[in-house]
Design an enzyme around this catalytic site. Structure first.
Site, short mmCIF file in Angstrom:
data_model
loop_
_atom_site.label_atom_id
_atom_site.label_comp_id
_atom_site.label_asym_id
_atom_site.label_seq_id
_atom_site.Cartn_x
_atom_site.Cartn_y
_atom_site.Cartn_z
CB SER A 243 -0.88 0.09 1.12
OG SER A 243 -2.01 0.75 1.00
CG ASP A 475 -6.42 -2.81 -3.63
OD1 ASP A 475 -6.86 -2.05 -2.69
OD2 ASP A 475 -4.91 -3.30 -3.47
CG HIS A 503 -5.38 -2.75 0.53
ND1 HIS A 503 -4.87 -2.36 -0.69
CD2 HIS A 503 -4.70 -2.34 1.50
CE1 HIS A 503 -3.93 -1.32 -0.40
NE2 HIS A 503 -3.69 -1.35 1.01
#
Length: 534
Positions: A243, A475, A503
Site C-alpha cells: 500500500s 483493490d 487490498h
C-alpha cells in the site's frame, strides 16, 4: 486516502490522507523536495508535464557519515528470536547538524538453512502503520519459511510513527469525538462542525509536534531507510512494501536507484497523481470493491441489504438509505463509553471490511444486527479496528501520523468547503454509496499547520534492478490502474496482476502470486512483465 490492510488481516495498514475521518482519499503524497522539484500543481491532471524524482548523489555527504557509520545496540524484545534497537537520523537532511530523530528498528535474523541473502526490510503501509509491530506480529513469523530462512527480516518505524517519536494530535476522548463527526453535512451548521473538527485535529498536531511535523515526509523516510541499509551492512536494499509502503519503496528506488535490490511493491500507488485525483480514483476503487461484495451478498440468503437475487445497485441504495437513517437516529452499541453507531462510524466499518473479502461474512452479520436488531456493536468493532482504537479507549498514533505524512507530501485536495461542494457530483458518480463522505473527508489537509513540501511527480528510477509492482484488480484502497501506472513509470518495473478482491495480494491465498514473489526474492528472477494470477 486510505491504504492499509484490512483490520481483520492486520498486516498492512494503508490509509488515506484523510485523517479525520477516516478513510479517505488522500492517500498519498509524494515529495520531491529533497531530490528535485515537481512543477505540477495540486489540481493538475495526469499527463501534464511533471518532474521526475531525481536520484541523489551516490557518494555519502561528509555531514551524514556519522549516521551511516553508527552501530546499533541490539537487545532481545518481544517474542523469542526478535531483537530491537534504536538508530539515529538527522531530523533535517538539509541541515544534519541541527538535531537528531530516533527511530525504532527490529529484526529477526535468518534462520537457515541456505546461504543468507541479506536483510529484507518490510513496511505495512499507512502512512502510519507500525513496521516494527507488523514484523513482530506477522512478517517475522508469517512470511514463507524459505524467505525467513535466507533473509534477516527487518523493520523500522518511519519517523513520526509508533515507536519513532510518534506524532500525537488528540487524546482518546477527543479522537472518539473526531471519528464520530458527521462527514456528510446537510446544512451550514454541520459543515461548520466538520471544518471545526479538522481544525482542532490540525491544531493538536501543530501544538504537540511543531518541529517534527516539518520532517515526516516520504522522501525523508526513504533516506532513513538508506541509512539503515548501510548500518546493516547491505550494499543494496531488499524490500517488501504494501500500500503506502509501495510509495515509500518506489521513492527509495528513485533516490537511490543503484542501491535498490529486490523490491516488491504490493498494492501500488501512483505518485504522479495530485491529491484530488487520488481521492476521486480511490473513491471509485471502494465502489468497485463494494460492487463485488454486493454481488456476493445477493447470492446469499443471509444478505441484510436485499433478498437473494437483488441487483447490486439496489443493494448499494439500501446501504446508503441505512447510512442516511443513522445520520438522524444512531443505534446503540453497548459500548462502555456510551458511543452509538453513527453514520460516520458505520461507513468506516463497511469500508474497513472492503480491504479483505474474508471480512464479508462479518460485515453481513454486523449489518444485519444493526439494521434488524438495532445493535451496532459489530460495525463499531470494525470501525475501531480500522482506527486502531484499543479496549481502554486509547488510540495508536496511526491517524495522526497518517495525516502528518500525507499533508506534507502533497498539496491539499481542496482549498475550501465550496470546492468540495462543486466536486460532489464527480465523487458521487464515482461511488453512489461512499462518494459524498469521501469527498468531504478530503478536506482535512486544508487546515494543516505546516505547508506541504511535495508535489505530484513521476518515479522512473533509471538504472535500478527489476522492481516487481503488484496490483489487485478489485483493490479498494489502491485501485488497479495505479499499479499499471507505477509499473509503466519505473524504468525496470514488472507488473504482476492478481485478478481478485481485497487490498494487496502477497500472502493472501494466491499460490501463483506467492510463488512469483518468492522466486524473485530468493533467486532475483522477476515474473514476466504483465503476468496475471487468479
Amino acid at each position: 486516502m486510505h491504504t492499509r490492510r484490512t483490520p481483520t488481516h492486520r498486516r498492512n495498514r494503508p490509509r488515506t490522507r484523510a485523517a479525520a475521518t477516516l478513510l479517505t482519499a488522500a492517500l498519498l503524497g509524494t515529495a520531491c523536495s529533497a531530490a528535485g522539484g515537481a512543477s505540477t500543481s495540486a489540481g493538475a491532471e495526469p499527463g501534464a508535464a511533471q518532474a521526475t524524482l531525481a536520484a541523489l548523489p551516490t557518494a555519502t555527504p561528509a555531514a551524514l557519515a556519522p549516521y551511516y557509520g553508527q552501530r546499533l545496540r541490539w537487545r532481545d524484545c518481544g517474542a523469542p528470536g526478535f531483537q530491537c534497537a534504536t538508530m539515529k537520523a538527522p531530523l533535517d537532511y538539509a541541515k544534519p547538524d541541527t538535531g537528531d530523530i530516533r527511530l525504532a528498528v527490529a529484526r529477526k535474523k535468518a534462520t537457515g538453512p541456505g546461504k543468507r541473502i541479506g536483510s529484507l526490510l518490510v513496511n505495512p503501509g499507512g502512512p502510519g502503520g507500525s513496521a516494527v509491530g507488523y514484523l513482530q506480529q506477522y512478517a517475522g513469523i508469517g512470511y514463507p519459511a524459505e524467505v525467513r530462512a535466507r533473509y534477516d527480516m527487518v523493520a523500522v518505524d518511519p519517523r513520526g510513527v509508533a515507536r519513532s517519536e510518534p506524532v500525537e494530535c488528540l487524546d482518546g476522548r477527543e479522537m472518539d469525538a473526531y471519528t464520530q463527526t458527521d462527514t456528510t453535512p446537510d446544512d451550514a451548521g454541520e459543515q461548520d462542525e466538520l471544518v471545526g473538527a479538522y481544525k482542532k485535529f490540525a491544531e493538536g498536531c501543530g501544538a504537540n509536534a511543531p518541529k517534527l511535523l516539518r520532517h515526516v515526509s516520504t522522501v525523508e523516510a526513504a533516506r532513513d531507510m538508506d541509512v539503515l541499509r548501510a548500518i546493516l551492512g547491505d550494499s543494496r536494499l531488499n524490500y517488501v512494501g504494501a500500500s503506502y509502503g509501495t510509495f515509500l519503496g518506489a521513492t527509495y528506488a528513485g533516490l537511490f536507484p543503484k542501491r535498490a535490490g529486490r523490491l516488491v511493491l504490493d498494492g501500488a500507488m501512483d505518485p504522479a497523481l495530485p491529491a484530488r485525483r487520488l481521492n476521486l480514483e480511490q473513491t471509485a476503487g471502494f465502489e468497485t470493491a463494494f460492487q463485488s461484495f454486493a454481488k456476493d451478498c445477493a447470492r446469499r440468503t443471509d444478505c441484510p441489504l436485499g433478498a437473494k437475487g437483488t441487483p447490486p445497485a439496489t443493494i448499494g441504495k439500501n446501504l446508503k438509505s441505512f447510512f442516511t437513517r443513522l445520520d438522524s437516529r444512531p443505534v446503540p452499541t453497548g459500548d462502555a463509553d456510551g458511543r452509538k453507531l453513527t453514520e460516520s462510524l458505520a461507513t468506516t466499518g463497511v469500508i474497513a471490511a472492503m480491504y479483505d473479502e474474508g471480512a464479508w461474512q462479518q460485515l453481513r452479520e454486523s449489518l444485519a444486527s444493526a439494521m434488524k436488531e438495532k445493535d451496532g456493536a459489530g460495525l463499531l468493532i470494525l470501525s475501531d479496528s480500522y482506527y486502531e482504537r484499543e479496549a481502554d479507549g486509547g488510540y495508536s498514533n496511526l491517524m495522526s501520523a497518517n495525516a502528518a505524512v500525507n499533508c506534507l507530501d502533497l498539496p491539499a485536495a481542496f482549498s475550501t468547503p465550496d470546492e468540495v461542494r462543486e466536486a460532489l457530483p464527480s465523487f458521487e458518480k464515482a461511488s453512489p454509496v461512499f462518494g459524498e463522505g469521501l469527498a468531504w473527508s478530503s478536506l482535512n489537509c486544508t487546515y494543516w499547520p505546516v505547508a506541504p513540501t511535495g508535489e505530484p511527480h513521476r518515479i522512473e528510477a533509471a538504472g535500478a534492478a527489476p522492481v516487481v509492482v503488484v496490483g489487485t484488480t478489485r483493490d479498494p484502497a489502491t485501485p488497479y490502474p495505479w499499479a499499471k501506472a507505477l509499473a509503466a513509470q519505473l524504468s525496470s518495473g514488472h507488473l504482476l496482476t492478481y485478478d481478485g478482491d481485497g487490498h494487496t495480494a502477497y500472502g493472501r491465498g494466491s499460490a501463483c502470486i506467492d510463488t512469483a514473489i518468492n522466486t524473485y526474492l530468493l533467486r532475483g528472477t522477476p515474473p514476466k512483465n504483465g503476468k496475471r494470477c487468479a
